[in-house]
Design a protein around this motif. Sequence first.
Motif, short mmCIF file in Angstrom:
data_model
loop_
_atom_site.label_atom_id
_atom_site.label_comp_id
_atom_site.label_asym_id
_atom_site.label_seq_id
_atom_site.Cartn_x
_atom_site.Cartn_y
_atom_site.Cartn_z
N GLU A 162 19.37 -50.24 13.12
CA GLU A 162 19.45 -50.20 11.66
C GLU A 162 20.44 -51.23 11.11
N VAL A 163 21.55 -51.44 11.82
CA VAL A 163 22.60 -52.32 11.28
C VAL A 163 22.95 -53.47 12.21
N GLY A 164 22.36 -53.51 13.41
CA GLY A 164 22.68 -54.58 14.35
C GLY A 164 24.01 -54.36 15.04
N ASN A 165 24.27 -55.16 16.08
CA ASN A 165 25.56 -55.07 16.78
C ASN A 165 25.77 -56.34 17.59
N ILE A 166 26.96 -56.85 17.55
CA ILE A 166 27.28 -58.07 18.29
C ILE A 166 27.04 -57.86 19.78
N GLY A 167 26.35 -58.79 20.39
CA GLY A 167 26.10 -58.73 21.83
C GLY A 167 24.90 -57.89 22.22
N GLN A 168 24.14 -57.41 21.24
CA GLN A 168 22.99 -56.55 21.55
C GLN A 168 21.71 -57.01 20.84
N THR A 169 21.46 -58.30 20.86
CA THR A 169 20.26 -58.83 20.23
C THR A 169 19.01 -58.15 20.76
N ASN A 170 18.91 -58.04 22.09
CA ASN A 170 17.71 -57.44 22.69
C ASN A 170 17.59 -55.95 22.36
N TYR A 171 18.69 -55.23 22.51
CA TYR A 171 18.67 -53.79 22.25
C TYR A 171 18.38 -53.50 20.77
N ASP A 193 23.52 -56.11 27.76
CA ASP A 193 24.18 -56.74 26.62
C ASP A 193 24.67 -58.15 26.94
N GLY A 194 24.81 -58.94 25.88
CA GLY A 194 25.35 -60.29 25.99
C GLY A 194 25.13 -61.04 24.70
N LEU A 195 26.05 -61.94 24.39
CA LEU A 195 25.86 -62.79 23.22
C LEU A 195 24.59 -63.62 23.41
N ILE A 196 23.94 -63.97 22.31
CA ILE A 196 22.66 -64.66 22.38
C ILE A 196 22.74 -65.95 23.19
N GLN A 197 23.89 -66.65 23.10
CA GLN A 197 24.04 -67.91 23.84
C GLN A 197 24.03 -67.70 25.35
N LYS A 198 24.42 -66.49 25.77
CA LYS A 198 24.55 -66.20 27.21
C LYS A 198 23.46 -65.27 27.74
N SER A 219 20.25 -63.97 29.25
CA SER A 219 19.19 -64.55 30.06
C SER A 219 17.83 -64.05 29.59
N GLU A 220 16.82 -64.84 29.90
CA GLU A 220 15.46 -64.41 29.55
C GLU A 220 15.09 -63.14 30.29
N GLU A 221 15.61 -62.99 31.50
CA GLU A 221 15.34 -61.78 32.29
C GLU A 221 15.90 -60.54 31.60
N ASP A 222 17.13 -60.65 31.10
CA ASP A 222 17.75 -59.51 30.41
C ASP A 222 17.02 -59.20 29.10
N TRP A 223 16.60 -60.23 28.38
CA TRP A 223 15.81 -60.02 27.17
C TRP A 223 14.52 -59.28 27.51
N ASN A 224 13.78 -59.78 28.49
CA ASN A 224 12.48 -59.21 28.84
C ASN A 224 12.60 -57.77 29.33
N MET A 225 13.62 -57.50 30.14
CA MET A 225 13.76 -56.17 30.71
C MET A 225 14.00 -55.11 29.63
N VAL A 226 14.89 -55.42 28.69
CA VAL A 226 15.20 -54.47 27.62
C VAL A 226 14.00 -54.29 26.69
#
Length: 243
Positions: free
Chosen positions: A140-149, A90-95, A97-104
Motif C-alpha cells: 500500500e505504501v511501499g518500503n525501501i529495499g523491497q521493490t519486488n515484495y 530484499d535489496g535496493l533496486i540497484q543491487k 538480482s534478477e533471480e531475487d526479483w523473479n523468485m519473489v
Amino acid sequence: MKNKVCVVTGGAQGIGKAIVENFINEGAKIVYALDTNEKLLKDLEIQNKNVIGYVLNVLDRDAIKIFVDEVKNKYGKIDVLVNNAGITKDGLIQKMSEEDWNMVVDVNLKGVFNMTQEIVKIMLDNSFGSIVNMASIVGEVGNIGQTNYAATKGGVIAMTKTWAKEFARKGQNIRVNAVAPGFIKTPMTEKIPKKVIESIKSKIILKRMGEAFEIANAVTFLSSEKSSYITGHVLDVNGGTIL
C-alpha cells in the motif's frame, strides 16, 4: 467456521500456522495446511486434530491440480482458501538480482494466481466460497529495499479486487478479500536487526509489533459468515502504522 473445508498455503509456521489453528478452534471441519516444510507440517498435524499437512509448492501447477482433485473427490467442496505463502528477498533496486526479483514475484504473485485458478473452479461449481489473500502494508505504501515484495503485494490487492468482481458476477456467493498486515512478529521479521525493530515500533501508534494471532483473527473473520456482506476489501491490521 463450522463444517468448512479450508486450505491455507504457507500454513506450517508464523501467520499461516496461527490461521490454521484459529480455523480449527472456530470449528472448521478440516484444514489443509500447505507448505514445503514437511517436518513442521507433521508437527502441526500432531498438535492439532483435523489438520492435514500437505507438502506442496505453490509454483507446481501439476501438483496443485492433483491436490485440488483429491480434496474435491473426498469432500466435494473447498469453502475457504487463504493465500498466505510468501517470501522476501530484499535489496535496493540497484543491487537486486534478477533471480531475487523473479523468485519473489513467482511465489508471492504467481503462486496466488495458481492456487486460486484451480480452487475457484470448485467454488464456482458450488456457488459458494471465501478467498482471503495475504497482502501487506508494503503493498500500500511501499518500503525501501523491497521493490519486488511491494510490487507483489500491490498486485495481490489488485487481483483481490478483480476477483471479487469476477467470481460473483453471475450471482455466486463467492467473496474475495485481503488482509494487509503491518509489522508482525514472525520467523521472517526475527531476522531484522534489533535497532531497526525499535525504529519501526516508534512509528507505530500502538508502539508494538503485531502478533500472528491478531492477523489470524482478521483472516478468520473474512473467511467466515460473519463477514458475509464484505468483498473486495483490504483489511489493514497494522496498529495504526498508516491511517
